[in-house]
Structures are given as C-alpha cells and as structure tokens.
Enzyme design. Structure first.
Site, PDB file in Angstrom:
ATOM      1  CB  CYS A 292      -0.980  -0.071   1.173  1.00 32.35           C
ATOM      2  SG  CYS A 292      -2.395   1.024   1.023  1.00 32.35           S
ATOM      3  CG  HIS A 293      -0.280   4.926   1.377  1.00 33.89           C
ATOM      4  ND1 HIS A 293      -1.497   4.276   1.289  1.00 33.89           N
ATOM      5  CD2 HIS A 293      -0.445   6.121   0.764  1.00 33.89           C
ATOM      6  CE1 HIS A 293      -2.363   5.053   0.661  1.00 33.89           C
ATOM      7  NE2 HIS A 293      -1.753   6.172   0.325  1.00 33.89           N
TER       8      HIS A 293
END
Length: 179
Positions: free
Chosen positions: A112-113
C-alpha cells in the site's frame, strides 16, 4: 504450522496509523511459517492501528527503532496506512533502518503506502514495484518503475497495492523471506 521461516527474525516497522490488516495478516503469515515477528516503532508502549480512517486495535511495540539494527533481523515488512509511513519517513532512525536492510541485501516487503519509507531511504532507483496507485508519481520521481499488479517481486523486494492483495502478498513475502 510450516517451518519455512524457522529461526528467522522479521521486523515489522510501523507506528500510529498503520492499516491494521496490513500489519496483522503478514504477521500471521510469518508466524504460521515458523518465523519470529517483532513490532518495531518510533516509540515505546502501544501503537494505534486503523481500519481505513477509523481507529482499530492497539499493538504492543517490541522495540523502538533506535534500539535495533537491520543486522538483528533477517527480513523487514513495511505495512501501509496513510499516516503510518508518512510518520516513518519523517524519522531519521526509521529511514536509516529501512536503508540498511536494502543495502545489506536483505528481503523487504511493502504494501500500500509502505513504499513511502523506501522512497525516503533513497533505495528505489532502477527498481520495479507496485503500491497504492497514488504513490505512482512519487515512485517514478524516486527512479522506480511502477506497475499495477497484485504483487510484484523485484529481486529481494516484494510489493503489493492494497488489502485485497494480502493473500498474494503474504505468499510471495514468505517465499522470498524463506530464501
């Protein structure tokens, strides 16, 4: 229980704002494969996980990032959440810890991030990876090639886009950590 990761110590670098499932599912996968998972964070005590933007569970920190070194571990996991990697990339000790894993050629898995901290560590030039789509420009500016795939393995770096990718991410992560 599998023994693929028996004796391997895996650091999970996270802080407040970590996406709960992106921490808990990879940790379960490491432990189910016989690995030793440890939560490394910016502070002692507990960190607050989130489910998207809502508060979720809290998790006890095993060590602060100032107390450990990449040499203490066999692999690193960088869970996402929006706030978590943003806090991590602003911390010099966290950035050093991540950079040291990559320069020591140890496996790293980010979802994800999570790659934001890799960007800050300056270790992505010439690499190919995936992430949450909003990081595409950041990754490109860091010299990486972004791909929109469920999971992507570039040598010792395993990346995925989002929680829906966790089954493929966990499988690729354990496979990479086992070698």
């Amino acid at each position: 229980m599998s023994t693929r990761l028996r004796g391997k110590r895996v650091a999970f670098l996270a802080t407040d704002g970590v996406e709960e499932v992106e921490y808990t599912e990879p940790r379960k996968a490491v432990e189910a494969a016989g690995g030793i998972a440890e939560l490394i964070s910016l502070k002692d005590g507990d960190i607050q996980a989130v489910n998207h933007l809502d508060k979720a569970g809290t998790y006890h920190v095993d060590h602060t990032v100032r107390e450990v070194a990449a040499a203490d571990y066999d692999a690193l996991v960088l869970p996402g959440g929006v706030a978590n990697p943003d806090f991590l990339r602003a911390d010099a000790d966290a950035v050093r810890f991540v950079r040291d894993f990559v320069t020591a050629d140890k496996p790293v898995a980010a979802i994800c991030h999570g790659p934001w901290t890799l960007i800050e560590a300056g270790v992505l030039n010439g690499r190919t990876l995936t992430s949450w789509p909003s990081l595409r420009t950041d990754l490109s500016n860091a010299g990486a090639t972004w791909v929109d795939e469920e999971v992507f393995v570039d040598d010792r770096l395993v990346t995925s886009r989002k929680p829906d990718d966790l089954p493929a991410f966990c499988e690729a992560m354990v496979d990479r950590f086992a070698h």
